[in-house]
Design an enzyme around this catalytic site. Structure first.
Site, short mmCIF file in Angstrom:
data_model
loop_
_atom_site.label_atom_id
_atom_site.label_comp_id
_atom_site.label_asym_id
_atom_site.label_seq_id
_atom_site.Cartn_x
_atom_site.Cartn_y
_atom_site.Cartn_z
N SER A 57 154.69 78.03 40.25
CA SER A 57 153.95 78.55 41.40
C SER A 57 154.10 77.59 42.59
O SER A 57 153.69 76.42 42.52
CB SER A 57 152.47 78.69 41.05
N HIS A 62 157.15 81.81 41.47
CA HIS A 62 155.93 82.58 41.74
C HIS A 62 155.36 82.20 43.11
O HIS A 62 155.11 81.02 43.38
CB HIS A 62 154.92 82.24 40.64
N ASP A 80 152.28 82.67 45.56
CA ASP A 80 150.88 83.08 45.66
C ASP A 80 150.51 83.31 47.12
O ASP A 80 150.32 82.35 47.88
CB ASP A 80 149.98 82.00 45.06
N MET A 132 147.84 84.47 49.80
CA MET A 132 146.38 84.64 49.92
C MET A 132 146.00 84.78 51.40
O MET A 132 146.56 84.07 52.24
CB MET A 132 145.66 83.42 49.34
N HIS A 156 152.91 87.34 44.18
CA HIS A 156 151.56 87.70 43.75
C HIS A 156 150.68 87.82 44.99
O HIS A 156 150.32 86.81 45.60
CB HIS A 156 151.06 86.59 42.79
N MET A 212 147.38 88.27 46.79
CA MET A 212 145.92 88.22 46.68
C MET A 212 145.39 88.50 48.08
O MET A 212 144.89 87.61 48.77
CB MET A 212 145.48 86.84 46.16
N MET A 263 145.61 87.49 34.64
CA MET A 263 145.06 86.27 35.25
C MET A 263 144.21 85.53 34.21
O MET A 263 143.27 86.09 33.66
CB MET A 263 144.17 86.61 36.44
N ASP A 299 149.10 84.16 34.24
CA ASP A 299 148.96 83.27 35.39
C ASP A 299 147.63 82.51 35.39
O ASP A 299 146.56 83.11 35.51
CB ASP A 299 149.05 84.14 36.66
C1 DX5 Z 1 145.75 81.28 41.31
C2 DX5 Z 1 147.23 81.54 41.37
C3 DX5 Z 1 148.03 80.85 40.31
C4 DX5 Z 1 147.99 79.35 40.36
C5 DX5 Z 1 148.57 78.76 39.12
O1 DX5 Z 1 145.16 82.11 42.25
O2 DX5 Z 1 147.47 82.93 41.21
O3 DX5 Z 1 149.38 81.31 40.37
O4 DX5 Z 1 148.68 78.84 41.46
O5 DX5 Z 1 148.40 77.37 39.12
P1 DX5 Z 1 147.99 76.58 37.80
O6 DX5 Z 1 149.13 76.75 36.83
O7 DX5 Z 1 147.82 75.18 38.26
O8 DX5 Z 1 146.73 77.20 37.28
ZN ZN Z 2 149.53 83.64 41.02
#
Ligand code: DX5
Ligand code: ZN
Length: 217
Positions: free
Chosen positions: A6, A31, A33, A35, A64, A66, A135, A173
């Site tokens: 990620s 990955h 993320d 947001m 991903h 969010m 998740m 994840d």
């Molecule tokens: C959380 C993210 C994850 C996160 C994973 O909202 O979707 O992808 O970055 O990081 P670790 O592996 O440190 O939990």
């Molecule tokens: Zn994620």
């Protein structure tokens, strides 16, 4: 088992080199993320950043979202080079229309849900999608602890996919480490996201190899 580092846990001042390092260390996916500060209490990056990074490696780009209203931005992420676009069933976009939009843009569609959301709300869409993201932390931040009570959802989706004879990828994840990867793998995961475990490692190649070795069922 494929590993999807990620970007959220990378050093943002040298993202290109960080991703190259992960690819050279044996990670097949990356990955992203995304947001928006509304769906989750954190803001990260959007499509322009993914566009800059996509060609730095040959990794599968695993986006991903969010964000509150994903349907508005699907074209942007497709144009940025997303391979898989995964969005939350709790977002306000129409689920079927968003899945269709992702497919119309030439990407693979994924659905995910918050830990507190009932998996039965996602199952009716299984035949329309390519990936389910389970998740194992509350979305929003990296570095949180793995929620073992979410493993049951992996088993339920794997079983349902088998019954329906679907070629479905299960991605997991949050809080994955070299120990809990075995439980997740046994439950039916194909891909795991890893933020802090791989990026904070002094030797990512060794950590990725260990994750894969421990994943073997
Ligand atoms: C959380 C993210 C994850 C996160 C994973 O909202 O979707 O992808 O970055 O990081 P670790 O592996 O440190 O939990
Ligand atoms: Zn994620």
């Amino acid at each position: 088992m494929k590993i999807s580092p990620s970007v959220l846990s990378a050093d943002f001042s040298k993202l290109d080199r960080e991703l190259e390092k992960m690819w050279n260390s044996g990670a097949e996916w990356i990955h992203y993320d995304v947001m928006d500060g509304l769906f989750v209490p954190n803001i990260t990056f959007g499509a322009p950043v993914i566009k800059c990074l996509k060609d730095k490696t040959k990794a599968v780009s695993d986006v991903h979202l969010m964000i509150e209203d994903p349907i508005k931005y699907i074209e942007d992420f497709a144009n940025a080079g997303a391979d898989y676009i995964t969005f939350h069933i709790e977002s306000k976009s129409d689920i079927k229309q968003t899945i269709q939009k992702i497919k119309d843009c030439g990407c693979k569609a994924g659905l995910t849900l918050r830990p507190k959301t009932d998996i039965n709300k996602l199952l009716p869409y299984l035949e329309m999608i390519d990936l389910v993201l389970i998740m194992t932390v509350e979305p929003g931040f990296s570095g949180q602890s793995f929620m073992a009570d979410q493993v049951e959802k992996i088993k339920i989706v794997r079983q349902k996919a088998k019954e329906l004879n679907l070629d479905l990828i299960i991605n997991v994840d949050g809080g994955i480490n070299t120990e809990n990867i075995n439980i997740v793998s046994k439950a039916g995961a194909d891909v795991v996201v890893s933020g802090s475990t791989v990026f904070k490692s002094e030797d990512p190649a060794k950590t990725i190899a260990e994750l894969k070795k421990n994943a073997v069922v």
